[in-house]
Enzyme design. Structure first.
Site, PDB file in Angstrom:
ATOM      1  CD  GLU A 182      -9.630  -2.242 -16.186  1.00 45.37           C
ATOM      2  OE1 GLU A 182     -10.238  -3.055 -16.888  1.00 45.37           O
ATOM      3  OE2 GLU A 182     -10.143  -1.172 -15.774  1.00 45.37           O
ATOM      4  CD  GLU A 204      -5.878  -7.400 -22.776  1.00 45.99           C
ATOM      5  OE1 GLU A 204      -5.348  -8.492 -23.037  1.00 45.99           O
ATOM      6  OE2 GLU A 204      -6.692  -7.224 -21.837  1.00 45.99           O
ATOM      7  CG  ASP A 260      -7.317 -17.519 -17.825  1.00 41.20           C
ATOM      8  OD1 ASP A 260      -7.930 -18.391 -17.170  1.00 41.20           O
ATOM      9  OD2 ASP A 260      -6.862 -17.721 -18.963  1.00 41.20           O
ATOM     10  CB  THR A 263     -17.234  -6.263 -17.879  1.00 46.32           C
ATOM     11  OG1 THR A 263     -17.376  -7.487 -17.135  1.00 46.32           O
ATOM     12  CG2 THR A 263     -16.582  -5.206 -16.998  1.00 46.32           C
ATOM     13  CD  GLU A 274     -20.795  -7.632 -13.175  1.00 43.74           C
ATOM     14  OE1 GLU A 274     -21.401  -7.570 -12.094  1.00 43.74           O
ATOM     15  OE2 GLU A 274     -20.013  -6.744 -13.568  1.00 43.74           O
TER      16      GLU A 274
END
Length: 255
Positions: free
Chosen positions: A86, A111, A161, A234, A237
Site C-alpha cells: 500500500e 508513507e 493526492d 477511511t 472517504e
C-alpha cells in the site's frame, strides 16, 4: 528501552532523524532519472511523543529501509504468504485493520509523512499485528530498487493526492510508467486496487489502467466497482461524503 530520561532529552532520536531524511525523485516516461520532485506535499509535521516513542521503540520490528537489492520477503515475514503493497497509507488505521483481518497476507506500507508512520506503528503494536512492515521513503525508489519483479500479490492506492490544477496533473502518482512498473512487480493473478473521491482523478486512473497491457478490469460495467467490504472506510472517504463527493474504486487483475 526508555527514551524519556534527561540524558536523551536533547539528543535527536531515530524518529527525529527519519523525519528529516525523506528523499524523492522524478523519472521520465522512459524511466530515466530526471530530477528531484514530489508527487505529494511533504508534510513531515511534528511528531507527538506517542508517535515518536512508537517509531523509536518498534522500528526495529516494523521498519524497513531503502536498499539497493530486492527485499527477501520470506525472510522478512517468516512465511511465503503473498505481499500486498500500500502506497500512501496516511495514519495507517485502515492498513492495520486490513492486516489484522487478513492474516494469510503480508502487508507492506509506504508513507513519507512521519507522524503517519508513527501512528501506524503505534496502532499495529496496540492490535498485535505481525504481518505488516513499514517504509518511510519515496515509493518510486522503493519500487525501482527494492521490489523484485513478480513478487507482489497486490497494490493498494487509496485516496492519493489528486493535484487538482491541470498544470499539476503531471505530479499525480498514477501515470502510465507507474502502472507499468506495478504490473511488472505483480504475480499473475495479483491485483491493483485504487480509490479516489475526485471524479476527475478517477477518470484519469481509469484511462491509464485501460491503456496498460496485461491487466483486466473486474468491473461488470468496465469502469468502477462499489466499495468492497474488505476495504475499510477511511477518514478521507468520510471527508468526501461530507463534502458531497462520490467515491470511485477501481480493481484490476494481472492476467
Amino acid at each position: 528501552m526508555s527514551f524519556n530520561n534527561q540524558e536523551s532529552e536533547n539528543l535527536p532520536t531515530f524518529a527525529d532523524q527519519k523525519r528529516k531524511t525523506v528523499e524523492v525523485a522524478e523519472f521520465t516516461a522512459e524511466g530515466r532519472y530526471k530530477r528531484k520532485v514530489r508527487s505529494f506535499v511533504l508534510r513531515t509535521g511534528r511528531l507527538s511523543e506517542f508517535q515518536k516513542n512508537a517509531m523509536n521503540q518498534h522500528w526495529g520490528f516494523y521498519g524497513l529501509e531503502h536498499q539497493n537489492q530486492p527485499f527477501d520477503f520470506p525472510a522478512i515475514y517468516g512465511n511465503n504468504n503473498p505481499v500486498v503493497l500500500e502506497i500512501g497509507f496516511g495514519m495507517g488505521h485502515s492498513l492495520v485493520d486490513m492486516a489484522l483481518q487478513n492474516p494469510e497476507r503480508n502487508y507492506l506500507g509506504i508513507e513519507v509523512h512521519t507522524p503517519g508512520v508513527g501512528a501506524c506503528i503505534a496502532y499495529a503494536v496496540e492490535k498485535g499485528v505481525k504481518n505488516l512492515r513499514i517504509i518511510c521513503h519515496d515509493a518510486t525508489e522503493i519500487l525501482r530498487d527494492c521490489i523484485a519483479d513478480h513478487s507482489l500479490g497486490g497494490l493498494q492506492l487509496f485516496f492519493p493526492d489528486p493535484w487538482h490544477k491541470a498544470k499539476h496533473h503531471k505530479r499525480r502518482i498514477v501515470q502510465p510508467q507507474f502502472v507499468n512498473t506495478i504490473t511488472q512487480k505483480l504475480t499473475t493473478g495479483g491485483f491493483i486496487h485504487m480509490a479516489t473521491d475526485w471524479e476527475n482523478y478517477a477518470e484519469h486512473m481509469l484511462a491509464v489502467l485501460q491503456q496498460a497491457e496485461g491487466l483486466q478490469n473486474t468491473s461488470a460495467t468496465h469502469d468502477y466497482i462499489p466499495r468492497p467490504d474488505f476495504r475499510p472506510l477511511t477518514k478521507f472517504e468520510q471527508r468526501g461524503h461530507r463534502l458531497g463527493h462520490g467515491v470511485w474504486d477501481l480493481y484490476y487483475i494481472k492476467k
